[in-house]
Scaffold this active site. Structure first.
Site, mmCIF file in Angstrom:
data_model
loop_
_atom_site.group_PDB
_atom_site.id
_atom_site.type_symbol
_atom_site.label_atom_id
_atom_site.label_comp_id
_atom_site.label_asym_id
_atom_site.label_seq_id
_atom_site.Cartn_x
_atom_site.Cartn_y
_atom_site.Cartn_z
ATOM 1 N N SER A 76 10.956 -23.330 -20.820
ATOM 2 C CA SER A 76 9.957 -23.193 -19.756
ATOM 3 C C SER A 76 8.619 -22.776 -20.340
ATOM 4 C CB SER A 76 10.422 -22.171 -18.711
ATOM 5 O OG SER A 76 10.562 -20.907 -19.295
ATOM 6 N N ASP A 77 7.597 -22.932 -19.505
ATOM 7 C CA ASP A 77 6.259 -22.512 -19.888
ATOM 8 C C ASP A 77 5.507 -22.095 -18.634
ATOM 9 O OD1 ASP A 77 4.349 -22.526 -22.338
ATOM 10 O OD2 ASP A 77 3.152 -23.292 -20.668
ATOM 11 N N THR A 78 4.715 -21.048 -18.759
ATOM 12 C CA THR A 78 3.946 -20.526 -17.627
ATOM 13 C C THR A 78 2.476 -20.393 -18.009
ATOM 14 O OG1 THR A 78 5.854 -19.238 -16.842
ATOM 15 C CG2 THR A 78 3.688 -18.578 -16.022
ATOM 16 N N SER A 113 6.697 -24.431 -15.476
ATOM 17 C CA SER A 113 7.512 -25.632 -15.575
ATOM 18 C C SER A 113 8.781 -25.286 -16.333
ATOM 19 C CB SER A 113 6.771 -26.749 -16.318
ATOM 20 O OG SER A 113 5.688 -27.217 -15.548
#
Length: 194
Positions: A76-78, A113
Site C-alpha cells: 500500500s501507499d498513502t 491505495s
C-alpha cells in the site's frame, strides 16, 4: 472471520508501518511481513490516486518472481493531497513544520491505495478521505513535532496522535484510511480476492 476465509492462503504484508501491521492483527488476519527497499519515485504527470495506485503496484512488482502458489501479497501507499500537490513523508523537521503550516485551516484528502498480488492476478484499489484542520498555531505545531516526531507519516501527522485530538475539526470518509489503511475496504476486497 477473515482468518477462516483466508486460511488456505499465505498473506504477506509488505509494509514496515507499525500501524498497518497492527490493523492486520486487529483484523485477526494471519500474516507474515516481507520487506523490500523500493525507491518510491513516480512519473510527474500522475495526480492524486494515480500516484498511490502506481506506488502500491510498484511495491508489489518488486516481489514478481518470488511469490508461491498460495501467497497473497498486500502492499500500500498513502499520500496527503492538498491543492493539487502530493505531500509524502517529510524530509526533515523543517519540512514537517512547513507541511503542517500548509495543512492548517485547510481541507485536504488522504489517499491510500492497496495492491493485492498473487501468481494469478493483481488488483489495485484506493480510498479517499477528506480531512479538515482547524487553525494550528506555530507553537502547537512545534510541540507536536517535538513530542511525537511524525517524520514517517505522509503529511507529517498521525490522526491518532495529539494533533488529531486538538487540530482536526472534520473528517469525511474512512478514519482507518487516514491512519494508513482503509480496513473496511480491505476486508471486502480480500474476501472477494481469495
Amino acid at each position: 472471520m477473515l482468518k477462516e476465509i483466508v486460511h488456505h492462503k499465505n498473506i504477506i504484508l509488505a509494509s514496515g508501518s507499525p500501524r498497518r501491521q497492527q490493523f492486520f492483527k486487529d483484523l485477526a488476519i494471519p500474516f507474515t511481513i516481507r520487506l523490500k527497499e523500493i525507491e518510491e519515485v513516480y512519473p510527474n504527470h500522475l495526480k492524486a490516486e494515480e500516484i498511490t495506485n502506481y506506488l502500491a503496484e510498484l511495491k508489489a512488482n518488486a516481489f514478481e518472481n518470488e511469490l508461491a502458489e498460495n501467497d497473497v501479497l498486500v502492499t500500500s501507499d498513502t499520500i496527503v493531497w492538498l491543492n493539487g500537490t502530493a505531500l509524502g513523508k517529510p524530509t526533515d523537521a523543517a519540512d514537517a513544520f512547513a507541511m503542517l503550516q500548509k495543512l492548517s485551516n485547510q481541507t485536504h484528502e488522504v489517499i491510500t491505495s492497496v495492491c493485492l498480488k498473487s501468481i494469478e492476478k493483481t488488483e489495485v484499489f484506493h480510498c479517499v478521505t477528506k480531512v479538515t484542520f482547524a487553525a494550528l498555531s506555530d507553537a502547537a505545531i512545534q510541540y507536536y513535532l517535538d513530542q511525537y516526531q511524525p517524520f514517517d507519516k505522509a503529511g507529517s501527522y498521525g490522526i491518532q496522535d495529539w494533533i488529531g485530538l486538538i487540530g482536526i475539526s472534520k473528517i469525511e470518509g474512512s478514519y482507518t484510511n487516514v491512519v494508513g489503511l482503509p480496513t473496511e475496504l480491505l476486508f471486502q476486497k480480500l474476501i472477494a480476492y481469495v
